[in-house]
Design a protein around this motif. Sequence first.
Motif, mmCIF file in Angstrom:
data_model
loop_
_atom_site.group_PDB
_atom_site.id
_atom_site.type_symbol
_atom_site.label_atom_id
_atom_site.label_comp_id
_atom_site.label_asym_id
_atom_site.label_seq_id
_atom_site.Cartn_x
_atom_site.Cartn_y
_atom_site.Cartn_z
ATOM 1 N N GLU A 1 -6.840 -18.231 0.627
ATOM 2 C CA GLU A 1 -6.031 -17.176 0.017
ATOM 3 C C GLU A 1 -5.489 -17.621 -1.338
ATOM 4 O O GLU A 1 -5.505 -16.856 -2.301
ATOM 5 C CB GLU A 1 -4.871 -16.841 0.966
ATOM 6 N N GLU B 1 -6.274 -16.254 -5.494
ATOM 7 C CA GLU B 1 -5.356 -15.735 -6.513
ATOM 8 C C GLU B 1 -5.362 -16.642 -7.752
ATOM 9 O O GLU B 1 -5.461 -16.165 -8.865
ATOM 10 C CB GLU B 1 -3.911 -15.659 -5.986
ATOM 11 N N SER C 1 -5.360 -8.631 0.478
ATOM 12 C CA SER C 1 -3.934 -8.983 0.440
ATOM 13 C C SER C 1 -3.026 -7.890 1.005
ATOM 14 O O SER C 1 -1.813 -8.038 0.993
ATOM 15 C CB SER C 1 -3.499 -9.319 -0.983
ATOM 16 N N GLU D 1 -2.962 -12.168 5.377
ATOM 17 C CA GLU D 1 -3.220 -12.721 4.044
ATOM 18 C C GLU D 1 -1.977 -12.692 3.175
ATOM 19 O O GLU D 1 -1.849 -13.482 2.236
ATOM 20 C CB GLU D 1 -4.344 -11.945 3.338
ATOM 21 N N ASN D 2 -1.091 -11.752 3.448
ATOM 22 C CA ASN D 2 0.063 -11.531 2.578
ATOM 23 C C ASN D 2 1.205 -10.992 3.433
ATOM 24 O O ASN D 2 1.498 -9.808 3.413
ATOM 25 C CB ASN D 2 -0.348 -10.534 1.482
ATOM 26 N N ASN E 1 3.975 -12.072 -1.371
ATOM 27 C CA ASN E 1 3.412 -11.145 -2.347
ATOM 28 C C ASN E 1 3.818 -11.538 -3.766
ATOM 29 O O ASN E 1 2.991 -11.534 -4.683
ATOM 30 C CB ASN E 1 3.896 -9.727 -2.016
ATOM 31 N N GLU F 1 1.847 -14.578 -4.721
ATOM 32 C CA GLU F 1 0.447 -14.284 -5.036
ATOM 33 C C GLU F 1 0.318 -13.657 -6.416
ATOM 34 O O GLU F 1 -0.603 -13.968 -7.170
ATOM 35 C CB GLU F 1 -0.162 -13.387 -3.948
ATOM 36 N N ASN G 1 -3.412 -5.268 -2.575
ATOM 37 C CA ASN G 1 -2.448 -5.216 -1.479
ATOM 38 C C ASN G 1 -2.158 -3.766 -1.087
ATOM 39 O O ASN G 1 -1.211 -3.487 -0.381
ATOM 40 C CB ASN G 1 -1.163 -5.977 -1.817
#
Lengths: 601, 190
Positions: free
Chosen positions: A256, A260, A273, A278-279, A285, A288, A388
Amino acid sequence: MVPSTLALAAVVLALALLLAKPLGLYIANVMEGRPIWALRLGAPLERLVYRLCGTDPNAEMGWKGYAIALIVFNAFGALALYALQRLQLWLPLNPQHFANVSADSSLNTAVSFITNTNWQGYSGESTMSYLTQMAGLAVQNFLSAATGIVVAIVLIRGFARRNATGVGNFWVDMTRVTLYVLLPISAVLALVLVWQGVPQNLSAYKDVTTLERVDYEQPKTDAAGDPVKDAAGNPVLEHASTQTQSLPMGPMASQEIIKELGTNGGGFLNANSAHPFENPTPLSNLLEMVTILLIPVALTYTFGRMVGDTRQGWAILAAMVILFAGEFWIAASNEQAGNPQLATLGVDQAPGPLQPGGNMEGKEARFGIGASALFATITTGTSTGAVNASHDSFTPMGGFVPLFNMMLGEVIFGGVGTGMYSMLIFAVVGVFIAGLMIGRTPEYLGKKIQAFEMKMSAISILVMPLLVLVGTAIAVMLSTGQSAVANPGAHGFSEILYAFTSASNNNGSAFGGLSANVPFYNVALALCMWLGRYWPIVAVLAIAGSLAGKARVPVSSGTMPTHGPTFVFLLIGTVLLVGALTFVPALALGPIVEHLMMWGG
Amino acid sequence: MPAILRPAIVLLLLMTALTGLAYPLLITAVAQVLFPSQAAGSVVLRGGRAVGSALIGQSFSDPGHFWGRPSATAPQPYNGTASGGSNLGPLNPALADAVKARIEALRTADPAGAVKVPVDLVTASSSGLDPEISLAAADFQAPRIAQARHTSVGAVTALIEAHARGRVLGFLGEPRVNVLELNLALDGSR
């Protein structure tokens, strides 16, 4: 616009800008091979690498040699990634026993990841083994990012060097960028992500017993596993029920973070994301988003430092920040305005202390409107393509922003390296246009801009629109191109336009409704990704080689300063003019007409 | 040409070993030591049995439970191995139809409910696994849950407040609450 949205954007930008100088300086030191502590620490490992490679680290390459080395190295990367996908069933670290990936999908994904695009035609959690993710996809996340950075460094050297024949050593540059920049930052930040909740293990998927039983309909399959169809050809549905939820596992955090940091964008999981694994939190957030911006922003300082005048870098950065603010404003205000179609149904879309409101279809509750619009602006201004939120479900003008960001050539910070070299090409075009207007000899950073540089700049800038417009035109004319569309009307056209824009700019985000995992799109988009990546790279390396060989013209009264507000606006004007002139007709047929339909009734 | 082939192949192999094996395995090992629960997926145990992940939403339709965001995963909602959103465009008639049907279901379960429905309660999330809903969406459901569980609305809203998460420092995150957490608390207090 809600105050918290503005505050979030300000904090993310401020963090990236604060880190620009220290990180930019560090990258400059690494790439110039200065004896800083990191390089001294890694020297034995570096020497071992060069010995095994059989290469002399002090040997300089010309731009052609550099370009050939780059393309050969990337081609081997593609082959390895293709092979891993095609053989994964027989290789270790495949606890879910995923089958070998199909030939056209493997080709698409291999090209996608070596070109830093990370367009994902497949669904990660049901397709890729842990070995393919770790030793295939994540490796290219590192190496494609390193490739982008070294090209930018070579162009910067072109401006910095005088009467030189060499532009650097590809093997040394790649090794140093990976070893001293990408790996250490990833290792530290990956652990922060785990702390926030991103899984990191090699276990098989975990089955849990949910609180409630779920009843649902699923397509009926026969003994061979093929779907049963009724007389009309529609799939037959059968009733099913389950109280088990299977949780995907795997080495997610390590992948991950480089996704980014390297502005790659290829997620471990299908929802990228937006997936809570993942987020997981607003803090992850934030991390990322800042991580995406880190290197692209820092490289503007690296540039200023290496050409010996940091004001030059700040000017480039100023142009990027101004463009960014405008794009973010459009995205956030349109997403917050919500969907008038839902308002008539009695849905409450007003922001307040208890809810973010706005257009929440395809968005996560923890991110709301502000963090989703900001992520979308950042991921497409750079060449990341991580998402996201579902861009396909954005309002027309909210979806216009990611599309237009990519059409400008991803120069609003841009991908790692790619943003820097693409923006420098626009700067070269800008000073050329200004030179023509006021009758001065075009020069940039003391280097004369002549016919060869302009030819290569034009090639580098024009290949992307060519791929996007021709590709989209072909797709909308073919029935196989049209049948992949998920939404009716202008939005369906936007889906196709977005796909070709994303592939040709090596972004990788999508209007996800498009069913692109079919041979036509897999091959067409692979072609766009390949040409959209290496065509400009070769042109940029050619410019770098030519510039490096030139003498430096001393500053005179005829020299146009390239560090003041005039230059900043000239640069912004050049970027907007080239982008707008090329794409306005296509945009009018997609998001703009949809926007007028939505609000005009 | 061999001057290029050898370094190309050797460097790719070395970098694969370094960034594709050593790096993820090292992070895995350190993560197991520092954050074992998160590294394993934040699994929630109830009476020694795994009942879900704190980060992954579940499908709820019992009137006595809080309902989460609508999920567009296939074939069943909240399918952990098929994350994704609806990808419906804002003007797609299918979106309006789906929202209409969800409002209908909420009204059927609680005919006396508030007039306006919070948007996140009738729109699908991007992951299809969103574990949270807005505080407005939780409050909206409080009367229905109070009725189904023969308790006061005040008791339910107090539970929501106890589990609510807000904007850290005024900008980080949205006002929201974890649905599985709430429902486990509800079931525990029964």
